[in-house]
Scaffold this active site. Sequence first.
Site, PDB file in Angstrom:
ATOM      1  N   ARG A 173      11.306  -6.103   5.019  1.00 48.17           N
ATOM      2  CA  ARG A 173      11.762  -4.554   5.703  1.00 48.17           C
ATOM      3  C   ARG A 173      11.858  -4.267   7.035  1.00 48.17           C
ATOM      4  NH1 ARG A 173       6.271  -1.232   5.165  1.00 48.17           N
ATOM      5  NH2 ARG A 173       5.373  -2.937   7.610  1.00 48.17           N
ATOM      6  N   ARG A 199      -0.572  -9.353  12.696  1.00 46.80           N
ATOM      7  CA  ARG A 199      -0.837  -8.060  12.648  1.00 46.80           C
ATOM      8  C   ARG A 199      -1.603  -9.198  10.510  1.00 46.80           C
ATOM      9  NH1 ARG A 199       3.678  -5.514  10.479  1.00 46.80           N
ATOM     10  NH2 ARG A 199       2.883  -4.145   8.873  1.00 46.80           N
ATOM     11  N   ARG A 255      11.641  -0.952  12.622  1.00 43.66           N
ATOM     12  CA  ARG A 255       9.584  -0.583  13.427  1.00 43.66           C
ATOM     13  C   ARG A 255       9.885  -1.696  13.954  1.00 43.66           C
ATOM     14  NH1 ARG A 255       5.211   0.324   8.602  1.00 43.66           N
ATOM     15  NH2 ARG A 255       4.288  -0.744  10.098  1.00 43.66           N
ATOM     16  N   LYS A 305       0.541  -0.769   0.126  1.00 45.22           N
ATOM     17  CA  LYS A 305      -0.299   0.092   0.135  1.00 45.22           C
ATOM     18  C   LYS A 305       0.242   1.398  -0.053  1.00 45.22           C
ATOM     19  CE  LYS A 305      -2.589  -0.881   3.877  1.00 45.22           C
ATOM     20  NZ  LYS A 305      -2.146  -2.608   4.247  1.00 45.22           N
ATOM     21  N   ARG A 356      -9.837   0.980   8.232  1.00 45.80           N
ATOM     22  CA  ARG A 356      -9.135  -0.930   8.392  1.00 45.80           C
ATOM     23  C   ARG A 356     -10.719  -1.900   8.901  1.00 45.80           C
ATOM     24  NH1 ARG A 356      -3.935   0.568   8.228  1.00 45.80           N
ATOM     25  NH2 ARG A 356      -2.243  -1.199   8.344  1.00 45.80           N
TER      26      ARG A 356
HETATM   27  P1  B4P Z   1       4.801  -1.587   2.181  1.00 43.60           P
HETATM   28  O1  B4P Z   1       4.430  -0.797   1.169  1.00 43.60           O
HETATM   29  O2  B4P Z   1       5.451  -0.833   3.029  1.00 43.60           O
HETATM   30  O3  B4P Z   1       3.411  -2.669   2.924  1.00 43.60           O
HETATM   31  P2  B4P Z   1       2.500  -1.402   3.598  1.00 43.60           P
HETATM   32  O4  B4P Z   1       1.242  -2.422   3.246  1.00 43.60           O
HETATM   33  O5  B4P Z   1       1.839   0.127   3.579  1.00 43.60           O
HETATM   34  O6  B4P Z   1       2.403  -1.868   5.631  1.00 43.60           O
HETATM   35  P3  B4P Z   1       1.370  -1.655   6.840  1.00 43.60           P
HETATM   36  O7  B4P Z   1       0.251  -2.419   6.326  1.00 43.60           O
HETATM   37  O8  B4P Z   1       2.410  -2.682   7.063  1.00 43.60           O
HETATM   38  O9  B4P Z   1       1.767  -0.079   7.394  1.00 43.60           O
HETATM   39  P4  B4P Z   1       0.881   0.556   8.115  1.00 43.60           P
HETATM   40  O10 B4P Z   1       2.161   1.534   8.321  1.00 43.60           O
HETATM   41  O11 B4P Z   1      -0.805   0.885   7.087  1.00 43.60           O
HETATM   42  O12 B4P Z   1       5.111  -2.588   1.740  1.00 43.60           O
HETATM   43  C1  B4P Z   1       5.790  -3.411   2.865  1.00 43.60           C
HETATM   44  C2  B4P Z   1       7.771  -4.062   2.227  1.00 43.60           C
HETATM   45  O13 B4P Z   1       6.892  -5.165   1.109  1.00 43.60           O
HETATM   46  C3  B4P Z   1       8.250  -3.387   2.185  1.00 43.60           C
HETATM   47  O14 B4P Z   1       9.304  -4.108   1.725  1.00 43.60           O
HETATM   48  C4  B4P Z   1       8.191  -3.267   0.548  1.00 43.60           C
HETATM   49  O15 B4P Z   1       9.281  -2.851  -0.216  1.00 43.60           O
HETATM   50  C5  B4P Z   1       8.315  -4.440   0.002  1.00 43.60           C
HETATM   51  N1  B4P Z   1       7.130  -4.433  -1.106  1.00 43.60           N
HETATM   52  C6  B4P Z   1       6.162  -3.742  -2.100  1.00 43.60           C
HETATM   53  N2  B4P Z   1       6.053  -3.963  -2.970  1.00 43.60           N
HETATM   54  C7  B4P Z   1       6.810  -5.232  -2.843  1.00 43.60           C
HETATM   55  C8  B4P Z   1       6.751  -6.121  -4.312  1.00 43.60           C
HETATM   56  N3  B4P Z   1       5.551  -5.737  -5.471  1.00 43.60           N
HETATM   57  N4  B4P Z   1       7.502  -7.293  -4.619  1.00 43.60           N
HETATM   58  C9  B4P Z   1       8.093  -7.176  -3.451  1.00 43.60           C
HETATM   59  N5  B4P Z   1       8.363  -6.959  -2.121  1.00 43.60           N
HETATM   60  C10 B4P Z   1       7.533  -5.354  -2.117  1.00 43.60           C
HETATM   61  O16 B4P Z   1       0.561  -0.452   9.618  1.00 43.60           O
HETATM   62  C11 B4P Z   1       0.878  -0.238  10.846  1.00 43.60           C
HETATM   63  C12 B4P Z   1      -0.050  -0.545  12.537  1.00 43.60           C
HETATM   64  O17 B4P Z   1      -0.179   1.028  12.698  1.00 43.60           O
HETATM   65  C13 B4P Z   1      -1.095  -0.991  11.861  1.00 43.60           C
HETATM   66  O18 B4P Z   1      -0.466  -2.477  12.095  1.00 43.60           O
HETATM   67  C14 B4P Z   1      -2.193  -1.251  13.134  1.00 43.60           C
HETATM   68  O19 B4P Z   1      -1.603  -1.409  14.278  1.00 43.60           O
HETATM   69  C15 B4P Z   1      -1.779   0.837  12.850  1.00 43.60           C
HETATM   70  N6  B4P Z   1      -3.179   1.223  12.448  1.00 43.60           N
HETATM   71  C16 B4P Z   1      -2.318   1.966  11.353  1.00 43.60           C
HETATM   72  N7  B4P Z   1      -3.859   1.898  10.219  1.00 43.60           N
HETATM   73  C17 B4P Z   1      -5.174   1.806  11.357  1.00 43.60           C
HETATM   74  C18 B4P Z   1      -6.380   1.942  11.345  1.00 43.60           C
HETATM   75  N8  B4P Z   1      -6.417   2.802  10.412  1.00 43.60           N
HETATM   76  N9  B4P Z   1      -6.964   2.295  12.446  1.00 43.60           N
HETATM   77  C19 B4P Z   1      -6.414   1.123  13.311  1.00 43.60           C
HETATM   78  N10 B4P Z   1      -5.341   0.648  13.171  1.00 43.60           N
HETATM   79  C20 B4P Z   1      -4.298   1.796  12.711  1.00 43.60           C
END
Ligand code: B4P
Length: 189
Positions: free
Chosen positions: A128, A145, A134, A14, A89
């Site tokens: 990551r 998660r 993190r 994302k 979420r």
């Molecule tokens: P990212 O792109 O970083 O992953 P994400 O989906 O954005 O991350 P996440 O869901 O963990 O985080 P968030 O901050 O929202 O990609 C992950 C990895 O994969 C990276 O290293 C990237 O380089 C790699 N990658 C990407 N694309 C790739 C591909 N095509 N091929 C190979 N590798 C690839 O949430 C963090 C925490 O905050 C949650 O657990 C929760 O506790 C809290 N939180 C956030 N929003 C909330 C909400 N609305 N309600 C309640 N809690 C919330």
Amino acid sequence: MLNIIIFGAPGSGKGTQSENLIEKYGLEHISTGDVLRDEIKQGTELGKTAAQYIEKGQLVPDELIINILASVFDSKKSAKGVIFDGFPRTIPQAQALKMMLAERDTQIDAVIALEVDDKELIERLLNRGKVSGRSDDNLETIQNRLQVYHSQTAPLIEYYKTEGLYSPVKGTGSIDDIFARIKKVIATL
Ligand code: B4P
């Protein structure tokens, strides 16, 4: 305005694809994960509470997220539109978002859902974790998660299908290939 939700499990890309969307379409970015990590860094009351949940891989309570939603949106909104990354979420968060946008005479135009299986998600997040520092990128927390995603966040798939907004995209392959699929969805809006 073009308001897009980028939806998917933790590690589905994302944040990664949001960066591409911002660059290509000039949209503003709201990542609730980034907002919370920033609050933690600043040592605010919200940050202190959020840290307790994030470290365990749990969702921060809806009430806390919903309370900051309107002010975060109003500080970021632009004529072009906004990407919601990692939000909503839960169903209550989705309902609050719909109401908040309606009060501002706007709406969500699409929910782009990145589909990746759990095995690959775990590999990506462990990778990551080696560089991110993190607190939630370790195996035990990642497994929590994913469990939380399947029980509390995945019900949004049906919710947004019913709203006619759900657009699934294959979330594996190169980052550029995935972005090409996303652009195809946006071209139909
Ligand atoms: P990212 O792109 O970083 O992953 P994400 O989906 O954005 O991350 P996440 O869901 O963990 O985080 P968030 O901050 O929202 O990609 C992950 C990895 O994969 C990276 O290293 C990237 O380089 C790699 N990658 C990407 N694309 C790739 C591909 N095509 N091929 C190979 N590798 C690839 O949430 C963090 C925490 O905050 C949650 O657990 C929760 O506790 C809290 N939180 C956030 N929003 C909330 C909400 N609305 N309600 C309640 N809690 C919330």
